[in-house]
Design a protein around this motif. Structure first.
Motif, mmCIF file in Angstrom:
data_model
loop_
_atom_site.group_PDB
_atom_site.id
_atom_site.type_symbol
_atom_site.label_atom_id
_atom_site.label_comp_id
_atom_site.label_asym_id
_atom_site.label_seq_id
_atom_site.Cartn_x
_atom_site.Cartn_y
_atom_site.Cartn_z
ATOM 1 N N GLU A 2 40.811 -15.714 -6.731
ATOM 2 C CA GLU A 2 39.527 -15.034 -6.843
ATOM 3 C C GLU A 2 38.428 -15.886 -6.205
ATOM 4 O O GLU A 2 38.478 -17.120 -6.261
ATOM 5 C CB GLU A 2 39.187 -14.788 -8.311
ATOM 6 C CG GLU A 2 40.135 -13.830 -9.008
ATOM 7 C CD GLU A 2 39.987 -12.403 -8.522
ATOM 8 O OE1 GLU A 2 38.907 -12.073 -7.997
ATOM 9 O OE2 GLU A 2 40.939 -11.625 -8.646
ATOM 10 N N GLU A 4 35.302 -16.597 -7.006
ATOM 11 C CA GLU A 4 34.549 -17.497 -7.878
ATOM 12 C C GLU A 4 35.364 -18.734 -8.251
ATOM 13 O O GLU A 4 34.821 -19.817 -8.466
ATOM 14 C CB GLU A 4 34.079 -16.776 -9.151
ATOM 15 C CG GLU A 4 35.179 -16.147 -9.988
ATOM 16 C CD GLU A 4 35.368 -14.684 -9.655
ATOM 17 O OE1 GLU A 4 35.516 -13.884 -10.588
ATOM 18 O OE2 GLU A 4 35.371 -14.337 -8.460
ATOM 19 N N VAL A 5 36.699 -18.586 -8.295
ATOM 20 C CA VAL A 5 37.571 -19.720 -8.591
ATOM 21 C C VAL A 5 37.581 -20.683 -7.415
ATOM 22 O O VAL A 5 37.498 -21.903 -7.580
ATOM 23 C CB VAL A 5 39.007 -19.249 -8.906
ATOM 24 C CG1 VAL A 5 39.908 -20.449 -9.178
ATOM 25 C CG2 VAL A 5 39.004 -18.296 -10.097
ATOM 26 N N TRP A 199 27.373 -9.567 -9.385
ATOM 27 C CA TRP A 199 28.597 -9.982 -8.697
ATOM 28 C C TRP A 199 28.308 -11.174 -7.801
ATOM 29 O O TRP A 199 29.099 -12.125 -7.746
ATOM 30 C CB TRP A 199 29.145 -8.830 -7.867
ATOM 31 C CG TRP A 199 30.351 -9.217 -7.043
ATOM 32 C CD1 TRP A 199 31.663 -9.145 -7.427
ATOM 33 C CD2 TRP A 199 30.349 -9.753 -5.712
ATOM 34 N NE1 TRP A 199 32.479 -9.611 -6.415
ATOM 35 C CE2 TRP A 199 31.713 -9.990 -5.349
ATOM 36 C CE3 TRP A 199 29.350 -10.062 -4.801
ATOM 37 C CZ2 TRP A 199 32.069 -10.503 -4.108
ATOM 38 C CZ3 TRP A 199 29.714 -10.583 -3.563
ATOM 39 C CH2 TRP A 199 31.061 -10.802 -3.224
ATOM 40 N N THR A 202 27.815 -14.408 -9.801
ATOM 41 C CA THR A 202 29.066 -14.776 -10.469
ATOM 42 C C THR A 202 30.021 -15.431 -9.476
ATOM 43 O O THR A 202 30.676 -16.433 -9.789
ATOM 44 C CB THR A 202 29.725 -13.547 -11.104
ATOM 45 O OG1 THR A 202 28.869 -13.056 -12.148
ATOM 46 C CG2 THR A 202 31.075 -13.897 -11.701
ATOM 47 N N VAL A 203 30.066 -14.903 -8.252
ATOM 48 C CA VAL A 203 30.948 -15.468 -7.232
ATOM 49 C C VAL A 203 30.404 -16.805 -6.728
ATOM 50 O O VAL A 203 31.112 -17.813 -6.678
ATOM 51 C CB VAL A 203 31.124 -14.488 -6.059
ATOM 52 C CG1 VAL A 203 31.810 -15.178 -4.880
ATOM 53 C CG2 VAL A 203 31.938 -13.283 -6.499
ATOM 54 N N ALA A 207 31.278 -18.519 -11.177
ATOM 55 C CA ALA A 207 31.244 -17.883 -12.509
ATOM 56 C C ALA A 207 30.622 -18.798 -13.566
ATOM 57 O O ALA A 207 30.738 -18.524 -14.760
ATOM 58 C CB ALA A 207 32.625 -17.422 -12.944
ATOM 59 N N GLN A 222 38.182 -18.602 -14.293
ATOM 60 C CA GLN A 222 36.851 -18.001 -14.152
ATOM 61 C C GLN A 222 36.853 -16.514 -13.854
ATOM 62 O O GLN A 222 35.892 -15.811 -14.154
ATOM 63 C CB GLN A 222 36.065 -18.730 -13.040
ATOM 64 C CG GLN A 222 35.626 -20.122 -13.416
ATOM 65 C CD GLN A 222 36.607 -21.169 -12.934
ATOM 66 O OE1 GLN A 222 37.812 -20.943 -12.951
ATOM 67 N NE2 GLN A 222 36.108 -22.315 -12.516
ATOM 68 N N SER A 223 37.906 -16.026 -13.254
ATOM 69 C CA SER A 223 37.938 -14.604 -12.879
ATOM 70 C C SER A 223 37.912 -13.682 -14.092
ATOM 71 O O SER A 223 37.627 -12.492 -13.961
ATOM 72 C CB SER A 223 39.180 -14.311 -12.030
ATOM 73 O OG SER A 223 40.369 -14.689 -12.708
ATOM 74 N N HIS A 224 38.180 -14.231 -15.285
ATOM 75 C CA HIS A 224 38.155 -13.405 -16.501
ATOM 76 C C HIS A 224 36.800 -13.446 -17.214
ATOM 77 O O HIS A 224 36.599 -12.710 -18.183
ATOM 78 C CB HIS A 224 39.237 -13.878 -17.480
ATOM 79 C CG HIS A 224 40.638 -13.691 -16.970
ATOM 80 N ND1 HIS A 224 41.107 -12.499 -16.488
ATOM 81 C CD2 HIS A 224 41.668 -14.581 -16.864
ATOM 82 C CE1 HIS A 224 42.370 -12.634 -16.115
ATOM 83 N NE2 HIS A 224 42.734 -13.892 -16.320
ATOM 84 N N TYR A 225 35.884 -14.308 -16.764
ATOM 85 C CA TYR A 225 34.618 -14.488 -17.483
ATOM 86 C C TYR A 225 33.816 -13.193 -17.586
ATOM 87 O O TYR A 225 33.172 -12.928 -18.600
ATOM 88 C CB TYR A 225 33.759 -15.553 -16.793
ATOM 89 C CG TYR A 225 34.243 -16.980 -16.991
ATOM 90 C CD1 TYR A 225 35.399 -17.277 -17.703
ATOM 91 C CD2 TYR A 225 33.530 -18.054 -16.458
ATOM 92 C CE1 TYR A 225 35.842 -18.570 -17.877
ATOM 93 C CE2 TYR A 225 33.955 -19.361 -16.621
ATOM 94 C CZ TYR A 225 35.114 -19.615 -17.329
ATOM 95 O OH TYR A 225 35.535 -20.897 -17.492
ATOM 96 N N ARG A 226 33.828 -12.396 -16.530
ATOM 97 C CA ARG A 226 33.031 -11.166 -16.531
ATOM 98 C C ARG A 226 33.484 -10.196 -17.619
ATOM 99 O O ARG A 226 32.692 -9.389 -18.106
ATOM 100 C CB ARG A 226 33.115 -10.496 -15.153
ATOM 101 C CG ARG A 226 32.261 -11.162 -14.090
ATOM 102 C CD ARG A 226 32.480 -10.559 -12.723
ATOM 103 N NE ARG A 226 33.742 -10.989 -12.133
ATOM 104 C CZ ARG A 226 34.138 -10.662 -10.905
ATOM 105 N NH1 ARG A 226 33.387 -9.867 -10.162
ATOM 106 N NH2 ARG A 226 35.275 -11.106 -10.426
#
Length: 275
Positions: A2, A4-5, A199, A202-203, A207, A222-226
């Motif tokens: 992802e 953001e990661v 978005w 966050t990216v 995140a 981090q991809s699950h934070y949202r």
């Protein structure tokens, strides 16, 4: 991976320029900053110089006030562009003293020392030596300076806006050096989120604008934070825990600048403030 990661992994490691130091300081970040967020003397991320040489900024009420702090809200944000250089030089001091603020490091092995030195050398080679074959030295320096400033501001402002603000709590241990607070509640109380519905931010913050979720679930990617942040907000509301949030990055930056101004223009110390 992802986006953001990728951002959260690349930029901090690039600023350190050494895989050994990045791993070791990540460990001190987890062992120091995460469990003891905003606690003076325990959180290495809010460490300030003490003794005869005062810190360049005043961010805690426990610090002695000096007249030069009066305009720190103007000059300190400018100086954040040197964070990358400061971090690389600080690496040597941390390894020499085997300590990052209040968090001690295990002494590196010979192979780890080799990795550290190799990392620094490779950094110099790919940032300065190789480009010298393809461009004038002054252009190389200019491009490196721009890269340093962008990376330094990215790292500095993301974290300052989440913790070094007046809106969050700065817990103070009692006379027995104990803080009577639930761990999860402490993480929420000492952290501020911003623009979590965006978005873009966050990216491009990796995140970390979801800083509360990051502190509560540091082992979650981090991809699950949202998806987790709305649950955290709802849970805080359900149990009457204040969730610190501002809608935009601009508001978050202003919170930090106003914090610098407040502590820079007030000569109060922590004892006077608590009376």
């Amino acid at each position: 991976m992802e986006p953001e990661v990728a951002v959260s992994l690349f930029l901090p490691a690039r600023l350190r320029a050494s895989p050994l130091l990045f791993c070791k300081l990540s460990a001190t970040h987890v062992l120091g900053h995460h469990p003891y967020t905003n606690i003076d003397g325990a959180d290495p991320d809010i460490f300030t110089a003490a003794g005869e040489v005062a810190d360049i900024r005043r961010i805690k009420w426990s610090q002695k006030w000096l007249s030069r702090y009066f305009y720190q809200h103007v000059y300190v944000p400018v100086l954040y562009c040197f964070l990358g250089i400061k971090s690389r030089l600080q690496d040597f001091g941390i390894l020499y003293h085997m300590k990052n603020s209040a968090v001690r490091l295990n002494r590196p092995s010979a192979s780890q020392w080799a990795v550290f030195i190799a990392g620094k050398c490779i950094h110099v080679i790919y940032r300065f030596v190789i480009p010298a074959f393809f461009m004038p030295w002054y252009l190389n320096l200019a491009l490196n300076a721009i890269g340093e400033m962008c990376g330094s501001y990215w790292l500095a402002l993301i974290f300052q806006t989440s913790h070094v603000v007046s809106e969050v709590e700065w817990p103070k241990p009692n006379k027995d050096n104990v803080i009577h607070s639930d761990w999860a509640e402490l993480q929420v109380a000492t952290t501020q989120d911003y623009a979590t519905d965006s978005w873009f931010w966050t990216v491009f913050t990796g995140a970390l604008n979801h800083q509360t979720t990051h502190h509560l679930f540091p082992g979650v990617i981090q991809s699950h934070y949202r998806k987790i942040t709305p649950i955290v907000r709802q849970t805080c509301e359900e149990f009457g825990v204040q969730y610190h949030y501002v809608e935009t990055l601009t508001e978050a930056l202003l919170c930090h600048v106003n914090h610098l101004k407040r502590l820079g223009q007030s000569a109060e110390n922590s004892e006077q403030k608590t009376k």
